[in-house]
Write a protein that holds these residues in place. Structure first.
Motif, PDB file in Angstrom:
ATOM      1  N   ILE A  52       0.869  -1.172   0.000  1.00  0.00           N
ATOM      2  CA  ILE A  52       0.000   0.000   0.000  1.00  0.00           C
ATOM      3  C   ILE A  52       0.907   1.222   0.000  1.00  0.00           C
ATOM      4  N   GLY A  53       0.735   2.034  -1.033  1.00  0.00           N
ATOM      5  CA  GLY A  53       1.510   3.263  -1.140  1.00  0.00           C
ATOM      6  C   GLY A  53       0.693   4.445  -0.677  1.00  0.00           C
ATOM      7  N   ILE A  62      -2.933   4.054  -1.729  1.00  0.00           N
ATOM      8  CA  ILE A  62      -3.127   3.430  -3.032  1.00  0.00           C
ATOM      9  C   ILE A  62      -2.583   2.008  -2.972  1.00  0.00           C
ATOM     10  N   PRO A  63      -3.470   1.010  -3.091  1.00  0.00           N
ATOM     11  CA  PRO A  63      -2.968  -0.371  -3.102  1.00  0.00           C
ATOM     12  C   PRO A  63      -2.284  -0.675  -4.426  1.00  0.00           C
ATOM     13  N   GLN A  64      -1.243  -1.488  -4.361  1.00  0.00           N
ATOM     14  CA  GLN A  64      -0.540  -1.907  -5.569  1.00  0.00           C
ATOM     15  C   GLN A  64      -0.679  -3.418  -5.679  1.00  0.00           C
ATOM     16  N   ASP A  65      -1.077  -3.882  -6.854  1.00  0.00           N
ATOM     17  CA  ASP A  65      -1.315  -5.301  -7.086  1.00  0.00           C
ATOM     18  C   ASP A  65      -0.237  -5.918  -7.958  1.00  0.00           C
ATOM     19  N   ALA A  66      -0.169  -7.230  -7.873  1.00  0.00           N
ATOM     20  CA  ALA A  66       0.663  -8.015  -8.779  1.00  0.00           C
ATOM     21  C   ALA A  66      -0.268  -8.891  -9.606  1.00  0.00           C
ATOM     22  N   LEU A  67       0.167  -9.236 -10.805  1.00  0.00           N
ATOM     23  CA  LEU A  67      -0.546 -10.190 -11.651  1.00  0.00           C
ATOM     24  C   LEU A  67       0.241 -11.491 -11.657  1.00  0.00           C
ATOM     25  N   TYR A  68      -0.472 -12.604 -11.453  1.00  0.00           N
ATOM     26  CA  TYR A  68       0.155 -13.921 -11.440  1.00  0.00           C
ATOM     27  C   TYR A  68      -0.444 -14.755 -12.569  1.00  0.00           C
ATOM     28  N   TYR A  69       0.414 -15.391 -13.350  1.00  0.00           N
ATOM     29  CA  TYR A  69      -0.012 -16.235 -14.464  1.00  0.00           C
ATOM     30  C   TYR A  69       0.580 -17.626 -14.254  1.00  0.00           C
ATOM     31  N   LEU A  70      -0.280 -18.622 -14.217  1.00  0.00           N
ATOM     32  CA  LEU A  70       0.128 -20.006 -14.000  1.00  0.00           C
ATOM     33  C   LEU A  70      -0.039 -20.787 -15.293  1.00  0.00           C
ATOM     34  N   ASP A  71       1.051 -21.331 -15.795  1.00  0.00           N
ATOM     35  CA  ASP A  71       1.052 -22.157 -17.009  1.00  0.00           C
ATOM     36  C   ASP A  71       1.221 -23.611 -16.565  1.00  0.00           C
TER      37      ASP A  71
END
Length: 186
Positions: A52-53, A62-71
């Protein structure tokens, strides 16, 4: 007396309206939550908070998110932290993805063992998380669960992503078959 009756009716309607308004205002609306995940074929996507910034200009968090991609097929877990970056030539939102090898992390023997099946979700640590949500990855054929965290490390004006495995262990009290079995519907 006839002139006071319309006033009395108006006063009673006003009191009734105020009572209904106060009753409705006291009820809390249902909390709106968005789930940022999707799954298609041999891949899955989810998002989760990493920090959280604080914006000095608007004086807001301001929350900051990450994107996770699982293959699933490749046994790879990818992650990035979207950031707004504007240069003279273009605008960018996505940074390069950091990668984890799930086959290595879970110590899976692809040649001699069963085909792995992964599930993932983000969690909340409440006040202990300070705005950070861990990523939980379950491997259902072996009955294991791993906890991951992604962070950005600032190096000068640039930053690098650090994608680390925090913990790996068995799903307590469950066999691999039980972990893979679907939950009954209620």
């Amino acid at each position: 007396m006839d002139a006071s009756r319309p006033r009395l009716a108006h006063v009673l309607m006003l009191i009734l309206g105020l009572g209904i308004g106060l009753t409705l205002a006291a009820q809390r609306p249902t909390r709106l939550q968005a789930g940022g995940s999707d799954r298609s074929g041999e891949s899955a996507l989810t998002s989760g908070a990493i920090a959280i910034g604080y914006d000095e200009g608007s004086k807001t968090q301001i929350p900051q998110d990450a994107l996770y991609y699982l293959d699933y097929k490749a046994g790879k877990l990818l992650a990035t932290i979207p950031m707004f970056r504007q240069t003279a030539k273009s605008t960018r939102y996505l940074e390069p993805f950091a990668e984890r090898d799930l086959v290595a992390d879970f110590k899976i023997d692809l040649d001699n063992g069963p085909r792995p099946h992964f599930l993932m979700t983000t969690g909340h640590l409440g006040t202990f998380g300070a705005g950070w949500a861990p990523l939980f990855v379950f491997e259902t054929t072996s009955g294991q669960v791993a906890v991951y965290r992604i962070q950005k490390q600032t190096v000068g004006v640039k930053y690098q992503l650090q994608f680390e495995l925090l913990e790996l262990g068995p799903v307590r009290g469950a066999t691999a078959e039980a972990a893979a079995a679907p939950l009954p519907l209620r």
